[in-house]
Design an enzyme around this catalytic site. Structure first.
Site, PDB file in Angstrom:
ATOM      1  CB  SER A  86      62.047  78.418  31.219  1.00 18.93           C
ATOM      2  OG  SER A  86      61.215  78.272  30.097  1.00 18.93           O
ATOM      3  CE  LYS A 131      68.205  80.961  30.945  1.00 21.29           C
ATOM      4  NZ  LYS A 131      67.753  80.078  29.877  1.00 21.29           N
ATOM      5  CG  HIS A 154      65.670  77.770  34.090  1.00 27.15           C
ATOM      6  ND1 HIS A 154      65.940  79.107  34.277  1.00 27.15           N
ATOM      7  CD2 HIS A 154      65.160  77.671  32.836  1.00 27.15           C
ATOM      8  CE1 HIS A 154      65.593  79.786  33.205  1.00 27.15           C
ATOM      9  NE2 HIS A 154      65.114  78.946  32.309  1.00 27.15           N
TER      10      HIS A 154
HETATM   11  C1  LIG Z   1      67.443  80.190  28.481  1.00 29.05           C
HETATM   12  C2  LIG Z   1      67.114  78.842  27.965  1.00 29.05           C
HETATM   13  C3  LIG Z   1      67.724  78.336  26.811  1.00 29.05           C
HETATM   14  C4  LIG Z   1      68.592  79.190  25.938  1.00 29.05           C
HETATM   15  O1  LIG Z   1      69.789  79.493  26.501  1.00 29.05           O
HETATM   16  P1  LIG Z   1      70.642  80.770  26.060  1.00 29.05           P
HETATM   17  O2  LIG Z   1      71.976  80.439  26.550  1.00 29.05           O
HETATM   18  O3  LIG Z   1      70.018  81.961  26.706  1.00 29.05           O
HETATM   19  O4  LIG Z   1      70.575  80.863  24.571  1.00 29.05           O
HETATM   20  C5  LIG Z   1      67.453  77.034  26.458  1.00 29.05           C
HETATM   21  N1  LIG Z   1      66.605  76.271  27.176  1.00 29.05           N
HETATM   22  C6  LIG Z   1      65.978  76.736  28.277  1.00 29.05           C
HETATM   23  C7  LIG Z   1      65.043  75.845  29.031  1.00 29.05           C
HETATM   24  C8  LIG Z   1      66.202  78.047  28.695  1.00 29.05           C
HETATM   25  O5  LIG Z   1      65.569  78.525  29.755  1.00 29.05           O
END
Ligand SMILES: *Cc1c(COP(=O)(O)O)cnc(C)c1O
Length: 404
Positions: A191, A250, A219
């Site tokens: 990330s 996302k 991602h």
């Molecule tokens: C954003 C993210 C999360 C958390 O997800 P949310 O739905 O925002 O709580 C978990 N793992 C990774 C790798 C992320 O980038």
């Protein structure tokens, strides 16, 4: 509350943060917690009354505000209202939750899936439900905070391997007792750096050392693979991952997280994950939106193609302009600045020139590797991207990150 600062660590911590923030605010270098007042379809946003190109979004396929997804959410509100009657195990389950879990299981080619009310919580609760003190969890050093927190919370022996380094992973696996239960966990796409885990080798090592494999596709969904199906499609593997984790916040423009896997695993999680048993179900509108979004991704494959093309333009263009973008291969593009202050100044200068990007500094990333963490989406058009890169280039020259 009679304690003085000298005696109370909590007060000390609060005070230290207050001073640090004050310093940034006084230097006009504080960029967090700003409200985005208009989304404009994802390519531009309005912040502080100014229209800027949006290069900080996780909505990789530009699905926020998609008419079909909005409509699904509206219908769910009309049908179910805005809340649930509690947790999923008791009175909180609705047909839309079950439909969403079926959609996810189908999409990820698994027997079953379970959803939770955030991605962060999904990692916390799933990892800690699966592991106990006598077990081992082996985690990439750059894994997301939610994975790290889940590993710590599980109480299992927590072993870390060097980032995306399969020799380092194998050395760790060799040192773990053969018959101990173990899970290897990794982000699919990292990330902060945007690079992709070496899944084929990871799968091979997990087989060799009889470890479970869990991969976080936050991602990766909508981003990797020719149809956006994720990291297995990217590498031409099918059902190579035992525990497939993802977020609904996302590419999927909703909120929540999921685990997809075989039906016994999912049934176990339904009866042991504390976030499933003790925290309320996803709101119906969000579940319906997520459900519809998976269908839109399948029906509109041009979005994934467009994202892939845009990512290449952005990464190659920044490299050509002289920036260090590490080893990114995806829509997350780090633009390395060096020290924290340089990253803050680059942000200020870039935003003043009309591009909304945000800085990531230590301890979120290694000290000395502070950066702009830019993201690209399917909503951008190639001319906008060129213009954005020229702006970033002007800022980069101003702070000596690149030459002329
Ligand atoms: C954003 C993210 C999360 C958390 O997800 P949310 O739905 O925002 O709580 C978990 N793992 C990774 C790798 C992320 O980038």
């Amino acid at each position: 509350m009679k304690l003085t600062k000298e005696l109370d660590n909590i007060l000390l911590r609060i005070d230290k943060m207050k001073l640090r923030l004050l310093e940034l605010q006084q230097g006009d270098l504080y960029f967090y917690n700003k409200a985005i007042t208009e989304l404009n379809g994802g390519a531009t946003v309005i912040v502080d009354g100014r229209t800027m190109g949006m290069y900080a979004s996780y909505s990789y396929l530009g699905l926020i505000g998609h008419p079909r997804i909005n409509q699904a959410a509206k219908l769910a509100i009309e049908k179910y209202g805005t809340g649930t009657h509690g947790v999923r195990s008791l009175a909180g389950s609705l047909p839309i939750h079950i439909e969403l879990e079926e959609t996810i299981a189908n999409y990820k080619h698994t027997e079953s899936a379970i959803t939770f009310s955030s991605g962060y919580v999904t990692n916390l609760t799933a990892i800690s439900a699966l592991l106990g003190r006598e077990d081992y969890v082996i985690s990439d050093k750059l894994n997301h905070a939610s994975i790290v927190d889940g590993c710590i919370m599980s109480g299992a022996k927590f072993v870390r391997f060097s980032h995306n380094d399969m020799d380092s992973l194998e050395k760790r696996l060799e040192q773990i007792p053969k018959n101990a239960a173990k899970i290897v966990i990794s982000d699919a796409v990292f990330s902060m750096d945007g690079d992709i885990i070496n899944l084929p080798k990871l799968v091979e090592l997990c087989k060799k050392y009889q470890a479970w494999l869990m991969v976080d596709e936050a991602h990766s969904i909508g981003v990797l693979g020719t149809t956006g199906n994720g990291i297995e499609e990217h590498f031409g593997l099918d059902n190579a991952i035992d525990i497939k984790m993802g977020t609904l916040s996302k590419t999927i423009p909703s909120v929540g997280g999921y685990i997809a896997g075989n039906k016994d695993l999912i049934q176990y999680l339904r009866h042991t994950s504390r976030a499933y048993i003790f925290s309320a179900a996803l709101p119906p509108a969000q579940a319906a939106a997520a459900n519809e979004a998976f269908k839109v991704i399948i029906d509109e494959p041009w979005r994934v193609e467009c994202l892939s093309k845009n990512s290449k333009i952005f990464i190659n263009g920044l490299k050509t302009r002289g920036f260090n973008t590490l080893n990114t291969k995806t829509a997350i593009v780090p633009i390395i600045c060096g020290d924290d202050i340089c990253a803050y100044k680059m942000t200020k200068s870039t935003q003043e020139r009309g591009i909304f990007v945000l800085p990531v500094v230590s301890p979120a990333v290694q000290s000395g590797l502070a950066r702009l963490r830019a993201t690209i989406t399917a909503a951008h058009d190639p001319d906008d991207i060129e213009r954005a890169m020229d702006i970033i280039k002007d800022a980069g020259k101003e702070f000596g990150l690149i030459g002329d």
